[in-house]
Scaffold this motif. Sequence first.
Motif, PDB file in Angstrom:
ATOM      1  N   ARG A  94       4.520  13.651   7.858  1.00  0.00           N
ATOM      2  CA  ARG A  94       3.565  13.820   6.771  1.00  0.00           C
ATOM      3  C   ARG A  94       2.206  14.298   7.275  1.00  0.00           C
ATOM      4  O   ARG A  94       1.469  14.976   6.565  1.00  0.00           O
ATOM      5  N   LYS A  95       1.828  13.920   8.497  1.00  0.00           N
ATOM      6  CA  LYS A  95       0.522  14.293   9.027  1.00  0.00           C
ATOM      7  C   LYS A  95       0.343  15.807   9.034  1.00  0.00           C
ATOM      8  O   LYS A  95      -0.707  16.329   8.643  1.00  0.00           O
ATOM      9  N   ARG A  96       1.397  16.537   9.465  1.00  0.00           N
ATOM     10  CA  ARG A  96       1.281  17.997   9.501  1.00  0.00           C
ATOM     11  C   ARG A  96       1.131  18.539   8.081  1.00  0.00           C
ATOM     12  O   ARG A  96       0.325  19.436   7.832  1.00  0.00           O
ATOM     13  N   ASP A  97       1.911  17.978   7.158  1.00  0.00           N
ATOM     14  CA  ASP A  97       1.815  18.450   5.777  1.00  0.00           C
ATOM     15  C   ASP A  97       0.405  18.217   5.227  1.00  0.00           C
ATOM     16  O   ASP A  97      -0.181  19.104   4.582  1.00  0.00           O
ATOM     17  N   TRP A  98      -0.158  17.039   5.483  1.00  0.00           N
ATOM     18  CA  TRP A  98      -1.500  16.725   4.987  1.00  0.00           C
ATOM     19  C   TRP A  98      -2.555  17.631   5.619  1.00  0.00           C
ATOM     20  O   TRP A  98      -3.463  18.111   4.945  1.00  0.00           O
ATOM     21  N   MET A 101       0.857  -1.195   0.000  1.00  0.00           N
ATOM     22  CA  MET A 101       0.000   0.000   0.000  1.00  0.00           C
ATOM     23  C   MET A 101       0.890   1.242   0.000  1.00  0.00           C
ATOM     24  O   MET A 101       1.752   1.396   0.861  1.00  0.00           O
ATOM     25  N   GLY A 102       0.696   2.108  -0.982  1.00  0.00           N
ATOM     26  CA  GLY A 102       1.536   3.282  -1.129  1.00  0.00           C
ATOM     27  C   GLY A 102       1.104   4.428  -0.243  1.00  0.00           C
ATOM     28  O   GLY A 102       0.055   4.386   0.406  1.00  0.00           O
ATOM     29  N   PRO A 103       1.899   5.523  -0.214  1.00  0.00           N
ATOM     30  CA  PRO A 103       1.595   6.688   0.621  1.00  0.00           C
ATOM     31  C   PRO A 103       0.239   7.303   0.332  1.00  0.00           C
ATOM     32  O   PRO A 103      -0.452   7.760   1.239  1.00  0.00           O
ATOM     33  N   LEU A 104      -0.152   7.324  -0.956  1.00  0.00           N
ATOM     34  CA  LEU A 104      -1.434   7.929  -1.302  1.00  0.00           C
ATOM     35  C   LEU A 104      -2.610   7.167  -0.706  1.00  0.00           C
ATOM     36  O   LEU A 104      -3.664   7.740  -0.454  1.00  0.00           O
ATOM     37  N   ASP A 105      -2.405   5.858  -0.508  1.00  0.00           N
ATOM     38  CA  ASP A 105      -3.476   5.047   0.079  1.00  0.00           C
ATOM     39  C   ASP A 105      -3.741   5.461   1.517  1.00  0.00           C
ATOM     40  O   ASP A 105      -4.814   5.229   2.055  1.00  0.00           O
ATOM     41  N   HIS A 106      -2.745   6.031   2.172  1.00  0.00           N
ATOM     42  CA  HIS A 106      -2.924   6.528   3.535  1.00  0.00           C
ATOM     43  C   HIS A 106      -3.350   7.992   3.542  1.00  0.00           C
ATOM     44  O   HIS A 106      -4.096   8.428   4.401  1.00  0.00           O
ATOM     45  N   GLU A 107      -2.842   8.729   2.574  1.00  0.00           N
ATOM     46  CA  GLU A 107      -3.032  10.180   2.581  1.00  0.00           C
ATOM     47  C   GLU A 107      -4.498  10.591   2.453  1.00  0.00           C
ATOM     48  O   GLU A 107      -5.001  11.390   3.257  1.00  0.00           O
ATOM     49  N   GLN A 108      -5.196  10.063   1.466  1.00  0.00           N
ATOM     50  CA  GLN A 108      -6.556  10.535   1.233  1.00  0.00           C
ATOM     51  C   GLN A 108      -7.525  10.203   2.364  1.00  0.00           C
ATOM     52  O   GLN A 108      -8.296  11.069   2.791  1.00  0.00           O
ATOM     53  N   PRO A 109      -7.511   8.958   2.900  1.00  0.00           N
ATOM     54  CA  PRO A 109      -8.395   8.687   4.052  1.00  0.00           C
ATOM     55  C   PRO A 109      -8.088   9.586   5.252  1.00  0.00           C
ATOM     56  O   PRO A 109      -8.996  10.038   5.951  1.00  0.00           O
TER      57      PRO A 109
END
Length: 426
Positions: free
Chosen positions: A62-66, A1-9
């Motif tokens: 990454r959480k802060r960036d998102w 599972m790539g980063p985008l799979d975590h990012e959008q949810p």
Amino acid sequence: MGPLDHEQPFKTRFQKRLLSYLLDKYERSRSFQSGGASGLRPQFAMKESPFWAEYSDEMDFRKRDWMNEVLLDLERQGVVSLVWDRFREGELLAKVYLEWDGLDDAYRLAGREPKLAKLKRLREILRPLQSHPWEWVRRFWRETDDRLAKRQNPGLALDDPEGYADLVRVLQALPGLDETGVPKRQFSQALFRDSKHFERRVERRLVGLLRAWGEFEMETEEAYLDSVGVVENPSSVWLNGPLTLVLGDRRLETAGFVGGVGLSAATVQKMEVEAVGAQRIVTIENLTSYHQWVQERVGRSELVVYTGGFPHHTLQLFLKKLAAAVARQSPELPVGHWGDVDLGGIRIFQFLKTQFFPRLQPIMMDIPTLEAHRERAVRADDKYVEKALAMRDDPGFAQWGEVLDWIAKSRLRLEQESIVDIPADV
């Protein structure tokens, strides 16, 4: 599972949490109640918010960036405005403000129905109660509608409009119930085509309404429901003594039944009281004490009626007919009541007096009786004492001032069953 799979949810979840947090603040604010976009905008400081732990997570930058990306997007849409830490623009957020012009979008993006819409819908659901035949229901409607009109929630479940529609339906049906009451499941089946719907969806809310707004304070949920005609099963009336009843073309005498007789709900509904052959009527709250009285006073010219605590629907119909016969034939006939010397017993006495027998007198419900049986009395807690003092100061219980004062000061109350010997001259 790539980063985008975590990012959008993560971003979707954060956006909903963020907007709901701001909308909660707005719906609790004076601006919401006033209906205007005035005063301070709903806001929060990031370091003092429930989002700070993730925003400052050093293990996953990454959480802060998102989160920043979500916030910047909302700012571009005019939903929020942002204040950044000095010299760290776009990197470290200080405050978030909800924009007045972005309210509608905030609700839409949060997937949330506006509180104002919920309040308006509930007003419409409850509106039929404004013409209800019972005064206490109209009073509930008036005060509730007034609060809702002011954008205030008077403790109602705003997300359960169907439940309140069911409650209104029940309240509208109650005044038309049979005089002796209707079994709960039969009532539910007739109203909802489901014998258990009332118990599952309406009963608790109706009991709560009766506790808060009803005319009388009861001891149990069953008593509250019975007071409006919803019963587990039809009850019988138990009595001992001489009474002449007319049932159709038949005349019935109850004097010959040793130990007493029970009258079914159907009998009470169809009968009329022709004459009371006793020199005194005595109502008794508890079953053990009723039997004790009947056994110890054999041969006395008394009509003894068991109330079973607060009079149930069938008994109330019987007492109504009995009181009418007394008023018509022998208005000076003595009527007494023996019950617990406690708050419940006093309420029962007052109900009997105000509803049926204006000249009702208490029997063994006085201070001498309390003093004589002090060792058998039950302790009363602080909450009970508070209620006793409130009743003492209530003009409706003026007759009981000294007894209520004794209960409050001694912190004791006396149950009927504690009196093992009934004086011969009582």
